[in-house]
Motif scaffolding. Structure first.
Motif, PDB file in Angstrom:
ATOM      1  N   MET A 173       0.841  -1.187   0.000  1.00 20.09           N
ATOM      2  CA  MET A 173       0.000   0.000   0.000  1.00 20.09           C
ATOM      3  C   MET A 173       0.886   1.250   0.000  1.00 20.09           C
ATOM      4  SD  MET A 173      -2.910  -1.387  -0.125  1.00 20.09           S
ATOM      5  CE  MET A 173      -3.378  -3.103   0.026  1.00 20.09           C
ATOM      6  N   SER A 174       0.293   2.415  -0.221  1.00 18.51           N
ATOM      7  CA  SER A 174       1.096   3.622  -0.318  1.00 18.51           C
ATOM      8  C   SER A 174       0.246   4.858  -0.066  1.00 18.51           C
ATOM      9  CB  SER A 174       1.742   3.713  -1.706  1.00 18.51           C
ATOM     10  OG  SER A 174       0.747   3.686  -2.713  1.00 18.51           O
ATOM     11  N   VAL A 175       0.931   5.947   0.288  1.00 19.18           N
ATOM     12  CA  VAL A 175       0.320   7.272   0.368  1.00 19.18           C
ATOM     13  C   VAL A 175       1.007   8.125  -0.687  1.00 19.18           C
ATOM     14  CG1 VAL A 175      -0.117   9.309   1.782  1.00 19.18           C
ATOM     15  CG2 VAL A 175      -0.143   7.037   2.833  1.00 19.18           C
ATOM     16  N   ILE A 176       0.242   8.551  -1.688  1.00 21.87           N
ATOM     17  CA  ILE A 176       0.788   9.315  -2.811  1.00 21.87           C
ATOM     18  C   ILE A 176       0.088  10.670  -2.849  1.00 21.87           C
ATOM     19  CG2 ILE A 176       1.235   9.363  -5.284  1.00 21.87           C
ATOM     20  CD1 ILE A 176       2.539   7.001  -3.874  1.00 21.87           C
ATOM     21  N   ALA A 177       0.859  11.753  -2.784  1.00 18.51           N
ATOM     22  CA  ALA A 177       0.302  13.104  -2.860  1.00 18.51           C
ATOM     23  C   ALA A 177       0.596  13.691  -4.233  1.00 18.51           C
ATOM     24  CB  ALA A 177       0.905  13.983  -1.771  1.00 18.51           C
TER      25      ALA A 177
ATOM     26  N   ASP B 178       4.510   8.784   0.945  1.00 14.01           N
ATOM     27  CA  ASP B 178       5.614   7.957   0.455  1.00 14.01           C
ATOM     28  C   ASP B 178       6.245   8.578  -0.777  1.00 14.01           C
ATOM     29  OD1 ASP B 178       5.408   5.656   2.275  1.00 14.01           O
ATOM     30  OD2 ASP B 178       3.450   5.395   1.355  1.00 14.01           O
ATOM     31  N   LEU B 179       5.396   9.133  -1.648  1.00 14.35           N
ATOM     32  CA  LEU B 179       5.871   9.838  -2.837  1.00 14.35           C
ATOM     33  C   LEU B 179       5.025  11.093  -3.021  1.00 14.35           C
ATOM     34  CD1 LEU B 179       6.288   7.009  -5.538  1.00 14.35           C
ATOM     35  CD2 LEU B 179       8.096   8.043  -4.145  1.00 14.35           C
ATOM     36  N   VAL B 180       5.638  12.126  -3.576  1.00 12.65           N
ATOM     37  CA  VAL B 180       4.936  13.348  -3.969  1.00 12.65           C
ATOM     38  C   VAL B 180       5.089  13.478  -5.478  1.00 12.65           C
ATOM     39  CG1 VAL B 180       4.809  15.856  -3.765  1.00 12.65           C
ATOM     40  CG2 VAL B 180       5.363  14.461  -1.747  1.00 12.65           C
ATOM     41  N   LEU B 181       3.965  13.459  -6.189  1.00  9.23           N
ATOM     42  CA  LEU B 181       3.988  13.547  -7.644  1.00  9.23           C
ATOM     43  C   LEU B 181       3.690  14.977  -8.064  1.00  9.23           C
ATOM     44  CD1 LEU B 181       2.036  10.318  -8.708  1.00  9.23           C
ATOM     45  CD2 LEU B 181       4.380  10.577  -7.848  1.00  9.23           C
TER      46      LEU B 181
ATOM     47  N   ARG C   3      10.410   2.575   0.885  1.00  8.03           N
ATOM     48  CA  ARG C   3      10.182   2.242   2.287  1.00  8.03           C
ATOM     49  C   ARG C   3      11.184   1.204   2.778  1.00  8.03           C
ATOM     50  NH1 ARG C   3       3.681   1.368   3.172  1.00  8.03           N
ATOM     51  NH2 ARG C   3       3.070   3.561   3.337  1.00  8.03           N
ATOM     52  N   LEU C   4      11.393   0.169   1.964  1.00  3.72           N
ATOM     53  CA  LEU C   4      12.326  -0.887   2.353  1.00  3.72           C
ATOM     54  C   LEU C   4      13.749  -0.347   2.451  1.00  3.72           C
ATOM     55  CD1 LEU C   4      11.017  -3.874   0.174  1.00  3.72           C
ATOM     56  CD2 LEU C   4      10.944  -3.673   2.671  1.00  3.72           C
ATOM     57  N   ARG C   5      14.109   0.490   1.486  1.00  2.00           N
ATOM     58  CA  ARG C   5      15.467   1.037   1.487  1.00  2.00           C
ATOM     59  C   ARG C   5      15.714   1.916   2.708  1.00  2.00           C
ATOM     60  NH1 ARG C   5      15.160   3.728  -2.857  1.00  2.00           N
ATOM     61  NH2 ARG C   5      15.107   5.850  -2.025  1.00  2.00           N
ATOM     62  N   MET C   6      14.678   2.683   3.096  1.00  3.44           N
ATOM     63  CA  MET C   6      14.814   3.586   4.240  1.00  3.44           C
ATOM     64  C   MET C   6      14.480   2.908   5.558  1.00  3.44           C
ATOM     65  SD  MET C   6      13.131   7.035   2.613  1.00  3.44           S
ATOM     66  CE  MET C   6      13.602   8.038   4.034  1.00  3.44           C
ATOM     67  N   GLN C   7      14.011   1.638   5.473  1.00  2.00           N
ATOM     68  CA  GLN C   7      13.653   0.864   6.657  1.00  2.00           C
ATOM     69  C   GLN C   7      12.647   1.626   7.524  1.00  2.00           C
ATOM     70  OE1 GLN C   7      17.495  -0.071   8.447  1.00  2.00           O
ATOM     71  NE2 GLN C   7      17.660  -1.913   7.197  1.00  2.00           N
ATOM     72  N   LEU C   8      11.574   2.092   6.856  1.00  2.00           N
ATOM     73  CA  LEU C   8      10.529   2.830   7.567  1.00  2.00           C
ATOM     74  C   LEU C   8       9.510   1.844   8.134  1.00  2.00           C
ATOM     75  CD1 LEU C   8       9.924   5.716   5.004  1.00  2.00           C
ATOM     76  CD2 LEU C   8      11.220   5.833   7.144  1.00  2.00           C
ATOM     77  N   PRO C   9       9.380   1.743   9.449  1.00  2.00           N
ATOM     78  CA  PRO C   9       8.385   0.827  10.032  1.00  2.00           C
ATOM     79  C   PRO C   9       6.982   1.419   9.937  1.00  2.00           C
ATOM     80  CG  PRO C   9       9.482   2.048  11.773  1.00  2.00           C
ATOM     81  CD  PRO C   9      10.140   2.476  10.480  1.00  2.00           C
ATOM     82  N   PRO C  10       5.952   0.568   9.873  1.00  2.00           N
ATOM     83  CA  PRO C  10       4.576   1.081   9.885  1.00  2.00           C
ATOM     84  C   PRO C  10       4.310   1.824  11.189  1.00  2.00           C
ATOM     85  CG  PRO C  10       4.634  -1.228   9.241  1.00  2.00           C
ATOM     86  CD  PRO C  10       5.996  -0.891   9.761  1.00  2.00           C
ATOM     87  N   PRO C  11       3.725   3.012  11.141  1.00  2.00           N
ATOM     88  CA  PRO C  11       3.425   3.736  12.379  1.00  2.00           C
ATOM     89  C   PRO C  11       2.368   2.998  13.187  1.00  2.00           C
ATOM     90  CG  PRO C  11       2.381   4.808  10.514  1.00  2.00           C
ATOM     91  CD  PRO C  11       3.252   3.725   9.946  1.00  2.00           C
TER      92      PRO C  11
ATOM     93  N   ARG D  44       0.360   1.738 -10.318  1.00  2.11           N
ATOM     94  CA  ARG D  44       1.187   0.554 -10.060  1.00  2.11           C
ATOM     95  C   ARG D  44       2.657   0.944  -9.919  1.00  2.11           C
ATOM     96  NH1 ARG D  44      -1.003  -4.459 -10.577  1.00  2.11           N
ATOM     97  NH2 ARG D  44      -2.941  -4.736 -11.745  1.00  2.11           N
ATOM     98  N   ALA D  45       3.138   1.813 -10.809  1.00  5.03           N
ATOM     99  CA  ALA D  45       4.539   2.241 -10.757  1.00  5.03           C
ATOM    100  C   ALA D  45       4.825   2.987  -9.462  1.00  5.03           C
ATOM    101  CB  ALA D  45       4.862   3.120 -11.969  1.00  5.03           C
ATOM    102  N   ALA D  46       3.887   3.829  -9.035  1.00  2.20           N
ATOM    103  CA  ALA D  46       4.063   4.575  -7.795  1.00  2.20           C
ATOM    104  C   ALA D  46       4.102   3.636  -6.598  1.00  2.20           C
ATOM    105  CB  ALA D  46       2.946   5.605  -7.632  1.00  2.20           C
ATOM    106  N   GLU D  47       3.250   2.607  -6.606  1.00  2.00           N
ATOM    107  CA  GLU D  47       3.231   1.633  -5.505  1.00  2.00           C
ATOM    108  C   GLU D  47       4.560   0.898  -5.401  1.00  2.00           C
ATOM    109  OE1 GLU D  47       2.550  -1.172  -2.575  1.00  2.00           O
ATOM    110  OE2 GLU D  47       1.557   0.750  -2.980  1.00  2.00           O
ATOM    111  N   VAL D  48       5.091   0.445  -6.536  1.00  2.00           N
ATOM    112  CA  VAL D  48       6.381  -0.256  -6.536  1.00  2.00           C
ATOM    113  C   VAL D  48       7.490   0.665  -6.046  1.00  2.00           C
ATOM    114  CG1 VAL D  48       8.128  -1.325  -8.011  1.00  2.00           C
ATOM    115  CG2 VAL D  48       5.713  -1.878  -8.349  1.00  2.00           C
ATOM    116  N   ASP D  49       7.481   1.891  -6.551  1.00  4.29           N
ATOM    117  CA  ASP D  49       8.495   2.873  -6.164  1.00  4.29           C
ATOM    118  C   ASP D  49       8.408   3.178  -4.675  1.00  4.29           C
ATOM    119  OD1 ASP D  49      10.496   4.738  -6.328  1.00  4.29           O
ATOM    120  OD2 ASP D  49       9.561   5.947  -7.890  1.00  4.29           O
TER     121      ASP D  49
END
Length: 291
Positions: free
Chosen positions: A1-5, A150-153, A258-266, A248-253
């Motif tokens: 899942m993701s939060v995209i602005a 997670d991403l700002v478009l 998240r994995l690279r930055m090791q961000l845990p779910p709040p 889909r591309a935004a979700e993968v990105d």
């Protein structure tokens, strides 16, 4: 899942792009209409189905009374018949934006919970960026929602004029995300194909990756901005097909980042928020294009 602005430097189709991604994404979605200048979906795509009795302004009042989570749930509306696409209506008057200055931050936590605990892809229509000397305006723009995204478009046209207008705003957003968000590298470009400048050239000039390109499809854009009483087949709309690819591309990105930055779910620490999340937990993880 993701939060995209989604946001823009000028009139580039942020609402149409946000609505298309929320309707066409591969999973259940929640569209938060957070443009401080006022929303247009209730009078456009939803053709006046609801008025000022629902929307963001009521959340500001509820927040002051300690009831934001309950109001958030009460003011969600369906974007499709199945209920797998939800919508938080925006403001009806730009003068209401100042009342939300203290509410954007707790609202961003609720949107994160809807993403990481309730199973929705969250799409935020943040409207046009509002700048002041020194950076992004703190009260006339929902910048806390971008901080936790997670991403700002950054939505723009593939024209030289759009490149010129977008560049200084892109630099302000990168500075904002570096200082208060998850990093300047959260910024991506979403192109609306109106001109003839290539995505590669735009990415090189702005030094920001392009996440996707949406076609200039006037007929579908009009349905998303004005609504329609006719039966339409969303799966036949080229704009929604491309929006699904961009989602889909935004979700993968976003997941990779998240994995690279090791961000845990709040964690969800409030029992009230936990109850909202439980009641709104998405029943389906993969949905067809809806409208």
């Amino acid at each position: 899942m993701s939060v995209i602005a989604l946001t823009s430097a000028h009139a580039s189709g942020v609402t149409v792009s946000s609505l298309a991604m929320a309707l066409a994404g591969p999973r259940p979605s929640l569209l938060a209409e957070a443009d401080a200048k006022g929303g247009s979906i209730r009078t456009g795509y939803r053709m006046g189905e609801w008025g000022g009795e629902v929307g963001l302004w009521h959340l500001a009042q509820a927040d002051r009374e300690g009831a934001l989570a309950e109001a958030f749930e009460a003011h969600l509306r369906r974007l499709d018949a199945s209920g797998s696409r939800l919508w938080l209506p925006g403001l009806t008057d730009p003068l209401q934006a100042a009342a939300l200055s203290q509410t954007w931050e707790p609202l961003s936590l609720l949107l994160q919970a809807m993403d990481q605990h309730a199973g929705y892809d969250v799409v935020i229509d943040a409207g046009r960026v509002v700048l002041e000397p020194g950076g992004v305006h703190p009260s006339l723009y929902p910048r806390p929602l971008l901080h936790r995204a997670d991403l700002v478009l950054l939505v723009m046209r593939n024209t030289m004029t759009s490149v010129a207008q977008t560049l200084p705003v892109a630099r302000s957003l990168q500075k904002e995300l570096a200082e208060r968000g998850t990093g300047a590298d959260a910024l991506r470009l979403l192109l609306v194909q109106e001109g003839d400048v290539s995505g590669h050239d735009i990415a090189r000039r702005l030094e920001i990756p392009v996440i996707g390109t949406l076609p200039w499809e006037e007929k579908t854009a009009r349905i998303l901005t004005h609504g329609t009483t006719r039966q339409v087949k969303p799966s036949a709309m080229r704009l929604l097909k491309h929006a699904r690819e961009a989602a889909r591309a935004a979700e993968v990105d976003a997941s990779t980042r998240r994995l690279r930055m090791q961000l845990p779910p709040p964690p969800v620490t409030s029992p009230v928020v936990a109850g909202v999340v439980q009641r709104l937990t998405a029943p389906h993880q993969e949905v067809t294009i809806s409208g």
